[in-house]
Each structure stands twice: as C-alpha cells, then as structure tokens.
Motif scaffolding. Structure first.
Motif, PDB file in Angstrom:
ATOM      1  N   LYS A 186       2.353 -11.581  -4.790  1.00 43.62           N
ATOM      2  CA  LYS A 186       2.167 -10.704  -3.628  1.00 43.62           C
ATOM      3  C   LYS A 186       3.131  -9.518  -3.687  1.00 43.62           C
ATOM      4  O   LYS A 186       2.762  -8.396  -3.318  1.00 43.62           O
ATOM      5  N   LEU A 187       4.362  -9.777  -4.134  1.00 40.96           N
ATOM      6  CA  LEU A 187       5.313  -8.680  -4.293  1.00 40.96           C
ATOM      7  C   LEU A 187       4.801  -7.663  -5.309  1.00 40.96           C
ATOM      8  O   LEU A 187       4.833  -6.455  -5.079  1.00 40.96           O
ATOM      9  N   LEU A 188       4.323  -8.166  -6.449  1.00 38.17           N
ATOM     10  CA  LEU A 188       3.868  -7.282  -7.514  1.00 38.17           C
ATOM     11  C   LEU A 188       2.597  -6.527  -7.140  1.00 38.17           C
ATOM     12  O   LEU A 188       2.374  -5.413  -7.619  1.00 38.17           O
ATOM     13  N   ASN A 189       1.767  -7.125  -6.287  1.00 32.68           N
ATOM     14  CA  ASN A 189       0.536  -6.446  -5.878  1.00 32.68           C
ATOM     15  C   ASN A 189       0.815  -5.126  -5.176  1.00 32.68           C
ATOM     16  O   ASN A 189      -0.014  -4.217  -5.191  1.00 32.68           O
ATOM     17  N   ASN A 190       1.998  -5.016  -4.569  1.00 31.16           N
ATOM     18  CA  ASN A 190       2.358  -3.770  -3.898  1.00 31.16           C
ATOM     19  C   ASN A 190       2.744  -2.671  -4.881  1.00 31.16           C
ATOM     20  O   ASN A 190       2.950  -1.525  -4.477  1.00 31.16           O
ATOM     21  N   LEU A 191       2.857  -3.023  -6.167  1.00 28.33           N
ATOM     22  CA  LEU A 191       3.058  -1.988  -7.191  1.00 28.33           C
ATOM     23  C   LEU A 191       1.803  -1.113  -7.316  1.00 28.33           C
ATOM     24  O   LEU A 191       1.891   0.039  -7.725  1.00 28.33           O
ATOM     25  N   LYS A 192       0.632  -1.682  -6.970  1.00 25.99           N
ATOM     26  CA  LYS A 192      -0.612  -0.918  -7.071  1.00 25.99           C
ATOM     27  C   LYS A 192      -0.529   0.347  -6.234  1.00 25.99           C
ATOM     28  O   LYS A 192      -0.830   1.446  -6.701  1.00 25.99           O
ATOM     29  N   GLU A 193      -0.126   0.183  -4.973  1.00 22.89           N
ATOM     30  CA  GLU A 193      -0.071   1.341  -4.082  1.00 22.89           C
ATOM     31  C   GLU A 193       1.091   2.260  -4.408  1.00 22.89           C
ATOM     32  O   GLU A 193       0.949   3.483  -4.391  1.00 22.89           O
ATOM     33  N   SER A 194       2.254   1.688  -4.721  1.00 20.46           N
ATOM     34  CA  SER A 194       3.431   2.518  -4.977  1.00 20.46           C
ATOM     35  C   SER A 194       3.292   3.336  -6.266  1.00 20.46           C
ATOM     36  O   SER A 194       3.849   4.428  -6.365  1.00 20.46           O
ATOM     37  N   TRP A 195       2.542   2.825  -7.258  1.00 22.17           N
ATOM     38  CA  TRP A 195       2.339   3.544  -8.523  1.00 22.17           C
ATOM     39  C   TRP A 195       1.022   4.310  -8.548  1.00 22.17           C
ATOM     40  O   TRP A 195       0.704   4.964  -9.558  1.00 22.17           O
ATOM     41  N   SER A 196       0.233   4.250  -7.471  1.00 18.64           N
ATOM     42  CA  SER A 196      -1.125   4.801  -7.499  1.00 18.64           C
ATOM     43  C   SER A 196      -1.157   6.304  -7.751  1.00 18.64           C
ATOM     44  O   SER A 196      -2.140   6.819  -8.286  1.00 18.64           O
ATOM     45  N   ASN A 197      -0.105   7.044  -7.365  1.00 22.44           N
ATOM     46  CA  ASN A 197      -0.089   8.489  -7.585  1.00 22.44           C
ATOM     47  C   ASN A 197       0.224   8.858  -9.029  1.00 22.44           C
ATOM     48  O   ASN A 197       0.081  10.022  -9.418  1.00 22.44           O
ATOM     49  N   ILE A 198       0.667   7.876  -9.822  1.00 24.21           N
ATOM     50  CA  ILE A 198       0.990   8.119 -11.231  1.00 24.21           C
ATOM     51  C   ILE A 198      -0.061   7.498 -12.143  1.00 24.21           C
ATOM     52  O   ILE A 198      -0.600   8.144 -13.040  1.00 24.21           O
ATOM     53  N   ILE A 199      -0.365   6.227 -11.918  1.00 24.63           N
ATOM     54  CA  ILE A 199      -1.287   5.491 -12.771  1.00 24.63           C
ATOM     55  C   ILE A 199      -1.800   4.275 -12.007  1.00 24.63           C
ATOM     56  O   ILE A 199      -1.099   3.741 -11.146  1.00 24.63           O
ATOM     57  N   GLU A 200      -3.003   3.856 -12.298  1.00 24.06           N
ATOM     58  CA  GLU A 200      -3.554   2.653 -11.684  1.00 24.06           C
ATOM     59  C   GLU A 200      -3.040   1.429 -12.439  1.00 24.06           C
ATOM     60  O   GLU A 200      -3.155   1.362 -13.664  1.00 24.06           O
ATOM     61  N   VAL A 201      -2.466   0.487 -11.721  1.00 23.20           N
ATOM     62  CA  VAL A 201      -1.932  -0.726 -12.335  1.00 23.20           C
ATOM     63  C   VAL A 201      -2.547  -1.953 -11.671  1.00 23.20           C
ATOM     64  O   VAL A 201      -2.939  -1.916 -10.509  1.00 23.20           O
ATOM     65  N   SER A 202      -2.626  -3.025 -12.445  1.00 20.41           N
ATOM     66  CA  SER A 202      -3.126  -4.311 -11.939  1.00 20.41           C
ATOM     67  C   SER A 202      -2.178  -5.400 -12.433  1.00 20.41           C
ATOM     68  O   SER A 202      -2.430  -6.045 -13.467  1.00 20.41           O
TER      69      SER A 202
END
Length: 328
Positions: free
Chosen positions: A159-175
C-alpha cells in the motif's frame, strides 16, 4: 556571486599593494588554492542539485499520501516527512541501516532493476501492533517476523509503494510490485557495492513512536529518466493538458456547485424612524429606473445585465447581456 568593492576599498587595496603591505603573488596563490575542490572518484555525483530537489518534491508527495493512508488504516496520529535526499554508494547504504531491519525489494515495472524500501523495526512492530488491536507503543524486538506478521507487513508495504504511482506520475508511469521481504541487509544485493544510489530518508512518527524509513533507488535504474528529473519538466507535467475524461468529471462537479445570484434592484435611503414604521403595502422609491437594465452579480462579481419582470406570480429577470472579463 563575486563581492563588489567600493571605491574606498579599491583605493585602500592599491595603496597596500604599492607599499608592500599586501603581497600580490601570495594573494594569487591563495585565490588559486580556494578554487581547488576535493573530488572522490569512488563516489561520483551522478545527479545535479536540481535533480535531487525534484526527487525530493516527488517523495514529499509520496510522504503526504502515505500519511493520509496510514492515519486512516491505523486510526492514529501519523506524520511522515522527507528529511534528506543523498547520493551514496550501495555499500554505504547497507552499512548505515541496522543489522536487523525490514527490507522490501520491489520493481516499478517501467524501469529495469530493483529498488529497496527499508523500514526500522520499531515502526514495523508498531504498525503490526496497531493493526492487531494493540495500543501501538514502543516494542523493542529483534526477532524474525512470524508468517502472519510477514503477510500483514507485506500488504502494508504494498500500500505504501502504490502511492509511488501518483507521486511519480508527472515523470513516468510506475507499477510497483514486491519481489521479496528480507530482514538481513547482507542477503540483499540489488547492485554492486560501489554503484551509486539515491537514498531518500523519511522520518516516521506513529503516536509517540519514531523511526526511519528509506527508499534506495539505484542509479542504473533511474538513469533512463534522469533527463526528466528537473523542476521545469516536473512543473510543466503538472500543468499538462487535461484528458477528456478528467474534463468531463470536472464539469460534472462544477455543475453541482451552488453559487449566489444577486439582482441589484436599486437603493433607497430612509430614516430609522420611517424604517420602523414600514408595514405591508408600503412602497419605497428606489434610485433605479424600472426601464433600465439591472446589475446581476454571481458571487461578488458583476456578470450580467437584465430587465425585471414576472413569471406568473413570481418575480423574474430576463438576461439581456453577458459581461465578459474586463467589461465595465
């Protein structure tokens, strides 16, 4: 920025040089010595200060999102904040963390290689204690996690890592996807010991318990997107054109917003004595002609011109003119 000397200081300096009080050659050698900067070739700086600031801004968003998420899940006061972003070798990172800790090795899908989320055991056991119904007080345990605890903390880390999706969304899409959970740093080797990594360090407070959390991003993994790690690119991505779906959702929400619509019929000045004597059927003469367009305001901004009238037994107005931005 170079220091600008006043005319008096320039005259005093020239006078000191001419009298021999200041040795010009010695001053030159001192200046040359100041320009020498120690550089460790074993620890080359791969990222600029601007790129490190961008990474910090990204993970400040990550910290805010996880503060909200953990607060709701643990029903406790949570505070997560970024305290540093550094470039160090992977070996230095491994030496800086406790011998017993919780390490979540994960990949982000769109980039090659693995990264690490490291959590201090105090934080991990406090989270587990809260989820199991405990008070979430300080627990000093240096034992392996049980199978049940491992399953619980793995879900929390995901759940913590899932929030990387939004925080990195302006640079690159991550999953993000967890590869494994380890407790001994010596068993984790995502890159070579001398390879540079970006270490993002967070301070985590859960009630009265404090601990550290780290995200280790190996440079080979983020190398393909280094050119995007600039504040200019990050802010321009934030202002990127909205999709049709987002625009439609925004319009739908705006249509449900209630705003005050005010028709200014005019003004009248009466004495307090006359005001107190007013009764049903009395007429007040306003300073506005009935044949003149009324000012119609939306909120506190003048937006329309309209004429008064009635619809059935109800008062109404007819819009005659829409005032554009900047109109008188």
């Amino acid at each position: 920025m170079a220091e600008v000397l006043s005319q008096d200081e320039i005259d005093a300096l020239l006078s000191a040089i001419s009298t021999g009080e200041v040795n010009l050659e010695e001053a030159k050698s001192i200046e040359e010595e100041k320009k020498v900067k120690v550089y460790d070739f074993k620890r080359p700086d791969k990222l600029s200060k601007d790129q490190l600031r961008t990474i910090q801004m990204i993970h400040e968003t990550f910290a805010r999102l996880n503060t909200t998420m953990l607060s709701a899940q643990l029903r406790s006061a949570i505070q997560i904040q970024v305290i540093s972003v550094d470039q160090i070798t992977y070996e230095e990172f491994i030496r800086s963390i406790p011998e017993f800790t919780i390490l979540g090795i994960f990949d982000v899908g769109s980039l090659e290689g693995n990264a690490i989320l490291e959590m201090n055991p105090n934080i991990v056991y406090t989270i587990i204690d809260r989820l199991f119904g405990g008070p979430g007080e300080m627990i000093d345990l240096s034992r392996e996690l049980t199978d049940i605890e491992l399953t619980v903390i793995e879900r929390v880390i995901l759940k913590l890592l899932n929030n990387l999706k939004e925080s990195w969304s302006n640079i690159i899409e991550v999953s993000p996807r967890i590869e494994q959970i380890e407790s001994n740093p010596q068993f984790v080797q995502v890159v070579g010991p001398n390879e540079m990594v970006v270490l993002v360090t967070f301070e985590v407070k859960i009630g009265s318990v404090e601990g550290m959390m780290n995200i280790c991003l190996p440079y080979p993994m983020i190398d393909p997107i280094v050119s995007k790690l600039s504040a200019q690119y990050w802010f321009s991505s934030v202002r990127k054109e909205m999709t049709k779906e987002n625009l439609g959702a925004l319009k739908s929400r705006l249509n449900k917003v209630n705003v005050p619509l005010i028709a200014n019929l005019g003004k009248a000045i009466v004495s307090l004595n006359d005001l107190l004597k007013l009764k049903q059927g009395d007429v007040l003469k306003l300073n506005q002609s009935a044949n003149k367009n009324l000012d119609i305001s939306v909120g506190n901004k003048l937006k329309f011109k309209a004429t008064p009238g009635t619809v059935g037994k109800k008062m109404a107005i007819t819009i005659k003119e829409v005032l554009e931005e900047g109109s008188d």
